[in-house]
Design a protein around this motif. Structure first.
Motif, PDB file in Angstrom:
ATOM      1  N   LYS A  83       0.724  -1.085  -0.400  1.00 60.01           N
ATOM      2  CA  LYS A  83      -0.074   0.124  -0.314  1.00 60.01           C
ATOM      3  C   LYS A  83       0.673   1.134  -0.053  1.00 60.01           C
ATOM      4  O   LYS A  83       0.849   2.795  -0.142  1.00 60.01           O
ATOM      5  CB  LYS A  83      -0.879   0.324   1.322  1.00 60.01           C
ATOM      6  CG  LYS A  83      -2.109  -1.240   1.760  1.00 60.01           C
ATOM      7  CD  LYS A  83      -2.879  -0.983   2.082  1.00 60.01           C
ATOM      8  CE  LYS A  83      -3.661  -2.126   2.353  1.00 60.01           C
ATOM      9  NZ  LYS A  83      -4.817  -1.978   3.420  1.00 60.01           N
ATOM     10  N   ARG A  98      -1.298  -5.390   0.335  1.00 59.17           N
ATOM     11  CA  ARG A  98      -2.861  -5.411   0.183  1.00 59.17           C
ATOM     12  C   ARG A  98      -3.923  -7.033   0.130  1.00 59.17           C
ATOM     13  O   ARG A  98      -3.116  -7.679  -0.104  1.00 59.17           O
ATOM     14  CB  ARG A  98      -3.472  -4.808  -1.196  1.00 59.17           C
ATOM     15  CG  ARG A  98      -2.384  -3.903  -1.733  1.00 59.17           C
ATOM     16  CD  ARG A  98      -3.534  -3.476  -2.999  1.00 59.17           C
ATOM     17  NE  ARG A  98      -2.852  -1.832  -3.648  1.00 59.17           N
ATOM     18  CZ  ARG A  98      -3.424  -0.839  -3.264  1.00 59.17           C
ATOM     19  NH1 ARG A  98      -4.278  -0.753  -2.372  1.00 59.17           N
ATOM     20  NH2 ARG A  98      -2.328   0.095  -3.653  1.00 59.17           N
ATOM     21  N   THR A 101      -9.434  -9.171  -0.960  1.00 58.00           N
ATOM     22  CA  THR A 101     -10.214  -8.394  -1.270  1.00 58.00           C
ATOM     23  C   THR A 101      -9.912  -6.605  -1.734  1.00 58.00           C
ATOM     24  O   THR A 101     -10.962  -6.660  -1.876  1.00 58.00           O
ATOM     25  CB  THR A 101     -11.718  -8.000  -0.104  1.00 58.00           C
ATOM     26  OG1 THR A 101     -10.552  -7.738   0.650  1.00 58.00           O
ATOM     27  CG2 THR A 101     -12.003  -9.595   0.177  1.00 58.00           C
ATOM     28  N   GLN A 102      -9.216  -6.205  -1.258  1.00 56.08           N
ATOM     29  CA  GLN A 102      -8.963  -4.852  -1.925  1.00 56.08           C
ATOM     30  C   GLN A 102      -7.721  -4.803  -3.485  1.00 56.08           C
ATOM     31  O   GLN A 102      -7.245  -4.306  -4.273  1.00 56.08           O
ATOM     32  CB  GLN A 102      -7.796  -4.220  -1.306  1.00 56.08           C
ATOM     33  CG  GLN A 102      -7.951  -4.522   0.710  1.00 56.08           C
ATOM     34  CD  GLN A 102      -7.327  -3.496   1.236  1.00 56.08           C
ATOM     35  OE1 GLN A 102      -5.750  -4.130   1.261  1.00 56.08           O
ATOM     36  NE2 GLN A 102      -7.676  -3.257   2.466  1.00 56.08           N
ATOM     37  N   ARG A 103      -8.355  -6.193  -4.191  1.00 54.54           N
ATOM     38  CA  ARG A 103      -7.692  -5.827  -5.272  1.00 54.54           C
ATOM     39  C   ARG A 103      -6.014  -6.000  -5.383  1.00 54.54           C
ATOM     40  O   ARG A 103      -5.194  -5.764  -5.870  1.00 54.54           O
ATOM     41  CB  ARG A 103      -8.524  -5.640  -6.377  1.00 54.54           C
ATOM     42  CG  ARG A 103     -10.080  -5.582  -6.687  1.00 54.54           C
ATOM     43  CD  ARG A 103     -10.402  -6.028  -7.612  1.00 54.54           C
ATOM     44  NE  ARG A 103     -11.926  -6.487  -7.253  1.00 54.54           N
ATOM     45  CZ  ARG A 103     -12.860  -7.200  -8.081  1.00 54.54           C
ATOM     46  NH1 ARG A 103     -11.589  -8.138  -9.291  1.00 54.54           N
ATOM     47  NH2 ARG A 103     -13.987  -6.826  -8.117  1.00 54.54           N
ATOM     48  N   CYS A 145     -17.143  -6.391  -4.066  1.00 52.32           N
ATOM     49  CA  CYS A 145     -15.342  -5.558  -4.191  1.00 52.32           C
ATOM     50  C   CYS A 145     -15.587  -4.353  -5.423  1.00 52.32           C
ATOM     51  O   CYS A 145     -16.619  -5.403  -6.118  1.00 52.32           O
ATOM     52  CB  CYS A 145     -14.431  -6.778  -3.820  1.00 52.32           C
ATOM     53  SG  CYS A 145     -14.315  -7.016  -2.012  1.00 52.32           S
ATOM     54  N   LYS A 233      -6.070   9.374  -0.370  1.00 54.62           N
ATOM     55  CA  LYS A 233      -7.061   8.654  -1.035  1.00 54.62           C
ATOM     56  C   LYS A 233      -8.281   9.108  -1.724  1.00 54.62           C
ATOM     57  O   LYS A 233      -9.095   9.259  -0.480  1.00 54.62           O
ATOM     58  CB  LYS A 233      -7.296   7.326  -0.263  1.00 54.62           C
ATOM     59  CG  LYS A 233      -5.839   6.762  -0.016  1.00 54.62           C
ATOM     60  CD  LYS A 233      -5.930   5.363   0.535  1.00 54.62           C
ATOM     61  CE  LYS A 233      -4.966   3.935   0.815  1.00 54.62           C
ATOM     62  NZ  LYS A 233      -5.280   3.119   1.826  1.00 54.62           N
TER      63      LYS A 233
END
Length: 393
Positions: A83, A98, A101-103, A145, A233
């Motif tokens: 990240k 990551r 589920t956070q690709r 997601c 973000k």
């Protein structure tokens, strides 16, 4: 409610305290894999000046060829994206990976290294990045997601532009900031606010003082070692605009104050350049999940959003049917994708499914319209919530 927050400035002293340990010496023995991989990952991150930092996941191959005075080493490495953006001074070893589920993104790297007289030199490396799980696989793992989008997605870039504009309204900054690069853009559908876009992007400090009357986009960034950076973000709704923008500040590498008559140096070269010509991990990996099924799903969701916006009861009725049809279509698509011979077998089933599902959708729409009419007459309006958005590649 819109939330616009600027988070903590990372302290250089704290970062120095967590500096990476020294690298182990390299030899030409067959057991040098871990030490050679460690040096390779350090090298890749050192000269990787865009996107995100990577951490080692697995050494998939290690071959040693003995030559005069040393050896040539070829490594096959499986890396995982963290990240931490490359502007983040935190050592990559301390960066968070990551989750699926956070690709999550992986990089398959081939590294060539020469070891002579105890001195190791990386001569070339090439990396190929992609999602750890495809969009089809993510339908099973996490149907709701967000999906990764190309970095040039128009709506995604619009959200970044609005977030940057809002960021530059922060009068505590000494200078304006401009966009350095977009790290990732993803999207997902939420019943209450339509299509939502989630962006991660890096900003760089410019020479333009805060409050100066100038087109901010025309401002020239400070030299890389003298500029502060911000990593943000943001979340953006197609219906409600910018929802949030959270940013971390990173200090400049060179904090030497200029003299009374000194001006900021003019730098033509931005970013770090490796001593050798080689490739590196691209900044972003996404799965092309915007085929006919994705478009159909989006259209259906938009229609359901309009029909069910007044009553949560309709959402409860529609959700199982929508999930069932999407899962069936995704399964058929995956089966056909694996083997061309299966297309002949799948095609009749696909046609049958379509013939069955189309009338069901029409019936459901009629039922929903009737229920909506009854609810309006009786005055029963129930608050509505989020809807699961399922996409497929």
């Amino acid at each position: 409610m819109r939330t616009l927050r600027v988070l903590t400035l990372l302290s250089a002293a704290v970062l120095l305290c967590s500096a990476a340990p020294g690298l182990a010496p390299l030899t030409c023995s067959e057991g040098n894999g871990p030490a050679a991989a460690d040096k390779a990952v350090h090298h890749i991150n050192e000269y990787h000046d865009h996107g995100y930092k990577f951490r080692l996941h697995e050494v998939q191959g290690n071959s040693v060829e003995q030559v005069d005075g040393g050896c040539n080493v070829k490594l096959q490495l499986d890396l995982r994206e963290t990240k931490c953006h490359t502007t983040n001074p935190k050592p990559f070893e301390d960066c968070e990976l990551r989750r699926e589920t956070q690709r999550a993104v992986k990089a398959n790297c081939t590294v060539l290294m020469t070891i002579k007289d105890g001195d190791a030199t990386i001569t070339k490396y090439e990396c190929d990045t992609r999602q750890v799980n495809t969009n089809s696989e993510m339908v099973r793992i996490c149907p709701d997601c967000p999906v990764l989008l190309p970095l040039n997605d128009s709506e995604g870039l619009k959200s970044v532009h609005e977030a940057t504009t809002e960021f530059n309204k922060n009068t505590s900054n000494q200078h304006y900031y401009v966009l350095k690069e977009v790290g990732r853009i993803s999207s997902g559908y939420i019943m209450t606010s339509g299509m939502n876009y989630y962006a991660e992007f890096a900003l760089v400090e410019t020479r333009c003082p805060m409050g100066s009357r100038i087109v901010i986009e025309a401002c020239t960034p400070l030299c890389p070692d003298r500029a502060r950076h911000a990593f943000c973000k943001s979340s953006y709704s197609s219906e409600n605009g910018l929802l949030s923008n959270d940013c971390d500040f990173y200090p400049a590498e060179n904090t030497t104050a200029l003299g009374p008559d000194e001006k900021e140096p003019d730098c033509r070269h931005h970013g770090r350049r490796p001593p050798h010509s080689h490739g590196g991990p691209p900044p972003h990996a996404y799965d092309h999940g915007h085929g006919p099924l994705h478009m159909l799903t989006t259209m259906v969701m938009a229609l359901l959003h309009m029909l069910a916006k007044e009553d949560a009861l309709l959402i409860v009725m529609v959700a199982p049917l929508h999930m069932l049809t999407t899962m069936v279509m995704a399964l058929l698509h995956m089966l056909a994708k694996e083997d061309a011979l299966l297309i002949v077998m799948v095609a009749p089933l696909h046609m049958l499914t379509t013939m069955v599902m189309a009338p069901l959708h029409m019936i459901m729409n009629m039922v929903m319209a009737l229920l909506l009419l009854v609810a309006r007459v009786k005055g029963h309006f129930i608050p509505y919530g989020a809807f699961i958005h399922v996409t497929d590649s």
